[in-house]
Design a protein around this motif. Sequence first.
Motif, PDB file in Angstrom:
ATOM      1  N   ILE A  61      26.426  -9.072  39.674  1.00  0.00           N
ATOM      2  CA  ILE A  61      25.299  -8.242  39.261  1.00  0.00           C
ATOM      3  C   ILE A  61      25.608  -6.771  39.551  1.00  0.00           C
ATOM      4  CG2 ILE A  61      22.895  -7.664  39.766  1.00  0.00           C
ATOM      5  CD1 ILE A  61      22.479 -10.680  40.295  1.00  0.00           C
ATOM      6  N   ALA A  85      23.214  -9.260  33.527  1.00  0.00           N
ATOM      7  CA  ALA A  85      22.789  -9.150  34.928  1.00  0.00           C
ATOM      8  C   ALA A  85      21.459  -9.873  35.146  1.00  0.00           C
ATOM      9  CB  ALA A  85      22.679  -7.686  35.334  1.00  0.00           C
ATOM     10  N   VAL A  89      20.509 -12.887  37.688  1.00  0.00           N
ATOM     11  CA  VAL A  89      19.377 -12.761  38.622  1.00  0.00           C
ATOM     12  C   VAL A  89      18.454 -13.965  38.486  1.00  0.00           C
ATOM     13  CG1 VAL A  89      17.279 -11.439  39.084  1.00  0.00           C
ATOM     14  CG2 VAL A  89      19.445 -10.257  38.819  1.00  0.00           C
TER      15      VAL A  89
END
Length: 106
Positions: A61, A85, A89
Motif C-alpha cells: 500500500i 491500494a 486495504v
Amino acid sequence: MSDASGRGQGNQTSARVIEQSNREEGIVRAGETPITHERPEDWGWHGETGKAGRIAGVVMIALLLVMLFGNHEGRIEDLYLVGAALIIVIALIRDHFRRKNAWRSR
C-alpha cells in the motif's frame, strides 16, 4: 474389484487393479495399501501467510501511494494506483475481522 486381466498393468503380475470410492481406479503394488484420502492441509496447502503477509500488504500500500508522486502528467494512472491500494486495504480489513471472529486466529 475390476477385472485385472492385464489392463494397464504391463508385465507386473504382483499388481492389482482396485476401484476407490470418489476416485478413479488405480493399480496397487503387492504389499502396498491404496491411498484412502489425502487432505490438502496435510501438504501445507490452504494455509495463510500470517503476520508476514499482513506486513507485505501494508508495504505494498505504501509503495503504491508513493508512486502517486512522480513526473507523470496524466491522472488515469493515479486512479489505478489508488484503486489497487484500496483493494489491498479492503483485503487487510476483511482479514482483520475474519481473524478477530475466528475460533483460532494466528
